[in-house]
Design a protein around this motif. Sequence first.
Motif, PDB file in Angstrom:
ATOM      1  N   LEU A  62       0.860  -1.179   0.000  1.00  0.00           N
ATOM      2  CA  LEU A  62       0.000   0.000   0.000  1.00  0.00           C
ATOM      3  C   LEU A  62       0.895   1.227   0.000  1.00  0.00           C
ATOM      4  O   LEU A  62       2.029   1.173   0.509  1.00  0.00           O
ATOM      5  CB  LEU A  62      -0.896   0.047   1.244  1.00  0.00           C
ATOM      6  CG  LEU A  62      -2.128  -0.846   1.305  1.00  0.00           C
ATOM      7  CD1 LEU A  62      -2.777  -0.720   2.692  1.00  0.00           C
ATOM      8  CD2 LEU A  62      -3.132  -0.496   0.226  1.00  0.00           C
ATOM      9  N   ARG A  63       0.377   2.326  -0.538  1.00  0.00           N
ATOM     10  CA  ARG A  63       1.085   3.595  -0.433  1.00  0.00           C
ATOM     11  C   ARG A  63       0.165   4.617   0.220  1.00  0.00           C
ATOM     12  O   ARG A  63      -0.922   4.909  -0.294  1.00  0.00           O
ATOM     13  CB  ARG A  63       1.542   4.118  -1.797  1.00  0.00           C
ATOM     14  CG  ARG A  63       2.456   5.330  -1.649  1.00  0.00           C
ATOM     15  CD  ARG A  63       3.009   5.830  -2.955  1.00  0.00           C
ATOM     16  NE  ARG A  63       2.072   6.689  -3.672  1.00  0.00           N
ATOM     17  CZ  ARG A  63       2.437   7.642  -4.520  1.00  0.00           C
ATOM     18  NH1 ARG A  63       3.727   7.858  -4.737  1.00  0.00           N
ATOM     19  NH2 ARG A  63       1.529   8.362  -5.142  1.00  0.00           N
ATOM     20  N   LEU A  64       0.616   5.137   1.328  1.00  0.00           N
ATOM     21  CA  LEU A  64      -0.128   6.174   2.035  1.00  0.00           C
ATOM     22  C   LEU A  64       0.361   7.545   1.596  1.00  0.00           C
ATOM     23  O   LEU A  64       1.540   7.715   1.281  1.00  0.00           O
ATOM     24  CB  LEU A  64       0.049   6.043   3.550  1.00  0.00           C
ATOM     25  CG  LEU A  64      -0.291   4.687   4.166  1.00  0.00           C
ATOM     26  CD1 LEU A  64      -0.115   4.759   5.685  1.00  0.00           C
ATOM     27  CD2 LEU A  64      -1.678   4.230   3.794  1.00  0.00           C
ATOM     28  N   SER A  65      -0.564   8.490   1.594  1.00  0.00           N
ATOM     29  CA  SER A  65      -0.222   9.871   1.276  1.00  0.00           C
ATOM     30  C   SER A  65      -0.669  10.779   2.415  1.00  0.00           C
ATOM     31  O   SER A  65      -1.672  10.501   3.075  1.00  0.00           O
ATOM     32  CB  SER A  65      -0.902  10.325  -0.010  1.00  0.00           C
ATOM     33  OG  SER A  65      -0.505   9.554  -1.110  1.00  0.00           O
ATOM     34  N   GLY A 113      16.424  16.653   7.050  1.00  0.00           N
ATOM     35  CA  GLY A 113      16.051  15.953   5.825  1.00  0.00           C
ATOM     36  C   GLY A 113      16.412  14.477   5.807  1.00  0.00           C
ATOM     37  O   GLY A 113      16.095  13.770   4.854  1.00  0.00           O
ATOM     38  N   SER A 114      17.080  14.007   6.858  1.00  0.00           N
ATOM     39  CA  SER A 114      17.414  12.585   6.896  1.00  0.00           C
ATOM     40  C   SER A 114      16.187  11.789   7.353  1.00  0.00           C
ATOM     41  O   SER A 114      15.217  12.357   7.858  1.00  0.00           O
ATOM     42  CB  SER A 114      18.588  12.333   7.840  1.00  0.00           C
ATOM     43  OG  SER A 114      18.278  12.746   9.148  1.00  0.00           O
ATOM     44  N   THR A 115      16.245  10.486   7.169  1.00  0.00           N
ATOM     45  CA  THR A 115      15.104   9.641   7.506  1.00  0.00           C
ATOM     46  C   THR A 115      15.443   8.670   8.619  1.00  0.00           C
ATOM     47  O   THR A 115      16.605   8.269   8.788  1.00  0.00           O
ATOM     48  CB  THR A 115      14.639   8.840   6.277  1.00  0.00           C
ATOM     49  OG1 THR A 115      15.738   8.063   5.789  1.00  0.00           O
ATOM     50  CG2 THR A 115      14.153   9.769   5.174  1.00  0.00           C
ATOM     51  N   THR A 116      14.427   8.328   9.395  1.00  0.00           N
ATOM     52  CA  THR A 116      14.565   7.301  10.419  1.00  0.00           C
ATOM     53  C   THR A 116      13.398   6.338  10.288  1.00  0.00           C
ATOM     54  O   THR A 116      12.305   6.729   9.867  1.00  0.00           O
ATOM     55  CB  THR A 116      14.570   7.910  11.838  1.00  0.00           C
ATOM     56  OG1 THR A 116      13.320   8.587  12.066  1.00  0.00           O
ATOM     57  CG2 THR A 116      15.697   8.911  12.012  1.00  0.00           C
ATOM     58  N   TYR A 117      13.642   5.087  10.643  1.00  0.00           N
ATOM     59  CA  TYR A 117      12.619   4.051  10.562  1.00  0.00           C
ATOM     60  C   TYR A 117      12.594   3.240  11.842  1.00  0.00           C
ATOM     61  O   TYR A 117      13.624   3.005  12.472  1.00  0.00           O
ATOM     62  CB  TYR A 117      12.903   3.101   9.397  1.00  0.00           C
ATOM     63  CG  TYR A 117      12.788   3.712   8.024  1.00  0.00           C
ATOM     64  CD1 TYR A 117      13.892   4.286   7.403  1.00  0.00           C
ATOM     65  CD2 TYR A 117      11.574   3.717   7.345  1.00  0.00           C
ATOM     66  CE1 TYR A 117      13.791   4.859   6.147  1.00  0.00           C
ATOM     67  CE2 TYR A 117      11.454   4.272   6.090  1.00  0.00           C
ATOM     68  CZ  TYR A 117      12.569   4.843   5.498  1.00  0.00           C
ATOM     69  OH  TYR A 117      12.461   5.403   4.236  1.00  0.00           O
ATOM     70  N   GLY A 139      13.555  -1.834   5.672  1.00  0.00           N
ATOM     71  CA  GLY A 139      13.661  -2.721   4.530  1.00  0.00           C
ATOM     72  C   GLY A 139      12.337  -3.019   3.853  1.00  0.00           C
ATOM     73  O   GLY A 139      12.314  -3.583   2.754  1.00  0.00           O
ATOM     74  N   ARG A 140      11.219  -2.641   4.502  1.00  0.00           N
ATOM     75  CA  ARG A 140       9.908  -2.896   3.913  1.00  0.00           C
ATOM     76  C   ARG A 140       9.168  -1.596   3.592  1.00  0.00           C
ATOM     77  O   ARG A 140       8.424  -1.532   2.613  1.00  0.00           O
ATOM     78  CB  ARG A 140       9.052  -3.722   4.878  1.00  0.00           C
ATOM     79  CG  ARG A 140       9.629  -5.085   5.204  1.00  0.00           C
ATOM     80  CD  ARG A 140       8.646  -5.932   6.016  1.00  0.00           C
ATOM     81  NE  ARG A 140       8.296  -5.327   7.294  1.00  0.00           N
ATOM     82  CZ  ARG A 140       7.064  -5.023   7.658  1.00  0.00           C
ATOM     83  NH1 ARG A 140       6.052  -5.247   6.839  1.00  0.00           N
ATOM     84  NH2 ARG A 140       6.826  -4.496   8.854  1.00  0.00           N
ATOM     85  N   PHE A 141       9.353  -0.587   4.419  1.00  0.00           N
ATOM     86  CA  PHE A 141       8.660   0.689   4.237  1.00  0.00           C
ATOM     87  C   PHE A 141       9.643   1.752   3.767  1.00  0.00           C
ATOM     88  O   PHE A 141      10.817   1.738   4.164  1.00  0.00           O
ATOM     89  CB  PHE A 141       8.031   1.162   5.544  1.00  0.00           C
ATOM     90  CG  PHE A 141       6.867   0.345   6.030  1.00  0.00           C
ATOM     91  CD1 PHE A 141       6.522  -0.879   5.460  1.00  0.00           C
ATOM     92  CD2 PHE A 141       6.096   0.805   7.078  1.00  0.00           C
ATOM     93  CE1 PHE A 141       5.461  -1.627   5.916  1.00  0.00           C
ATOM     94  CE2 PHE A 141       5.019   0.077   7.563  1.00  0.00           C
ATOM     95  CZ  PHE A 141       4.709  -1.139   6.969  1.00  0.00           C
ATOM     96  N   SER A 191       5.606  -5.782   1.462  1.00  0.00           N
ATOM     97  CA  SER A 191       5.712  -6.999   2.284  1.00  0.00           C
ATOM     98  C   SER A 191       4.951  -6.835   3.590  1.00  0.00           C
ATOM     99  O   SER A 191       5.471  -7.122   4.676  1.00  0.00           O
ATOM    100  CB  SER A 191       7.189  -7.324   2.562  1.00  0.00           C
ATOM    101  OG  SER A 191       7.903  -7.485   1.360  1.00  0.00           O
ATOM    102  N   LEU A 192       3.736  -6.388   3.478  1.00  0.00           N
ATOM    103  CA  LEU A 192       2.952  -6.105   4.672  1.00  0.00           C
ATOM    104  C   LEU A 192       2.661  -7.367   5.470  1.00  0.00           C
ATOM    105  O   LEU A 192       2.477  -8.455   4.904  1.00  0.00           O
ATOM    106  CB  LEU A 192       1.651  -5.399   4.303  1.00  0.00           C
ATOM    107  CG  LEU A 192       1.825  -3.909   3.973  1.00  0.00           C
ATOM    108  CD1 LEU A 192       0.646  -3.380   3.174  1.00  0.00           C
ATOM    109  CD2 LEU A 192       2.004  -3.105   5.245  1.00  0.00           C
ATOM    110  N   LYS A 193       2.638  -7.187   6.783  1.00  0.00           N
ATOM    111  CA  LYS A 193       2.381  -8.280   7.712  1.00  0.00           C
ATOM    112  C   LYS A 193       1.126  -7.952   8.527  1.00  0.00           C
ATOM    113  O   LYS A 193       0.743  -6.790   8.654  1.00  0.00           O
ATOM    114  CB  LYS A 193       3.565  -8.466   8.650  1.00  0.00           C
ATOM    115  CG  LYS A 193       4.898  -8.663   7.965  1.00  0.00           C
ATOM    116  CD  LYS A 193       6.029  -8.718   8.991  1.00  0.00           C
ATOM    117  CE  LYS A 193       7.377  -8.884   8.323  1.00  0.00           C
ATOM    118  NZ  LYS A 193       8.488  -8.925   9.306  1.00  0.00           N
TER     119      LYS A 193
END
Length: 120
Positions: A18-21, A55-59, A65-67, A84-86
């Motif tokens: 899925l892609r969220l906006s 401007g850097s990203t964190t997860y 690796g999935r989002f 690869s949604l769970k």
Amino acid sequence: QVQLVESGGGLVQAGGSLRLSCAASGRTFQINAMGWYRQAPGKQRELVATFTSGGSTTYADSVKGRFTISRDITKNTMYLQMNSLKAEDTAVYYCKATLVVSIEASVDSWGQGTQVTVSS
């Protein structure tokens, strides 16, 4: 004030995408950072992915690796590509923007959320 509107949620099978906006409007020039958070039933709201002020990203470890978080500044829109949604990704996903209101103060603005349900 900044208004945030999420879209793109829905029902998907495990392994799907899925892609969220998140579309921002209003005083968007005050936005210093933005991110995605989620809240599953009975659990606290948690960070999923963010853009920092630099401007850097964190997860979150659970989605690395999935989002993928991205943004289109020209459209004042942020995205969250979820692959690869769970089943455990099932939650209400919220967009958050941090606004700088003065040299020493910032405030957070939240969207209304969009439901993501992953069936196993």
